[in-house]
Design an enzyme around this catalytic site. Sequence first.
Site, PDB file in Angstrom:
ATOM      1  N   HIS A   1       0.855  -1.192   0.000  1.00 57.47           N
ATOM      2  CA  HIS A   1       0.000   0.000   0.000  1.00 57.47           C
ATOM      3  C   HIS A   1       0.887   1.236   0.000  1.00 57.47           C
ATOM      4  CE1 HIS A   1      -3.472  -2.538   0.899  1.00 57.47           C
ATOM      5  NE2 HIS A   1      -2.642  -3.201   1.690  1.00 57.47           N
TER       6      HIS A   1
ATOM      7  N   LYS B   1      14.073  -9.248   1.570  1.00 54.75           N
ATOM      8  CA  LYS B   1      15.008  -9.159   0.441  1.00 54.75           C
ATOM      9  C   LYS B   1      15.220 -10.544  -0.144  1.00 54.75           C
ATOM     10  CE  LYS B   1      17.372  -5.192   2.304  1.00 54.75           C
ATOM     11  NZ  LYS B   1      18.545  -4.647   2.925  1.00 54.75           N
TER      12      LYS B   1
END
Length: 182
Positions: A117, A168
């Site tokens: 978002h 990651k």
Amino acid sequence: MSEAFVSEKQKMLSQQWFNPRDPELTASRARAKKLCRELNSCTPEAFKAAQHIAKQLFGKVQGCYLEPDFYCDYGFNIELGARFYANHHCVMLDAAPIRIGDDVMLGPAVQLYTVTHPLDAALRQSGIEQAKPITIGNRVWIGGGAIVLPGVTIGDDAVIAAGSIVTKDVPAATLVKGNPAR
């Protein structure tokens, strides 16, 4: 010259900001929820016979076993390799593709989130979302309660320790753990 119409689904699939309240996307999520309910109601003995439900739900499935309860947003954006296993309470928010290789195992309560978002509060209030794909290689084990965030790629033979938050990419044949996972 007028611009060509781009649907919210097209925006979603091309990793642009999109409106999830769009009627087409709302209907797609409702369809996926119905199929998830059907899968979740299968007994272990009946699950093998219910592979036709998995084939309706997922974009690609070579063979899977999902412990109840399994949840996803759309289903059509999920590709499962051979011998995929997800333990209880797996959640895949698949506004972008989730591609999972062969012989992958997910512990209980593993969550794969492709959706994000806006950080700006005013934009967030508008309800728009953006999605980035998750790719999981072959022979990966993701421990219980782990969360994989949007845009992450996990290499072959990697292990994600229970409770980790993967922010990651994870190289092949690597063990990562913690928050954030290292």
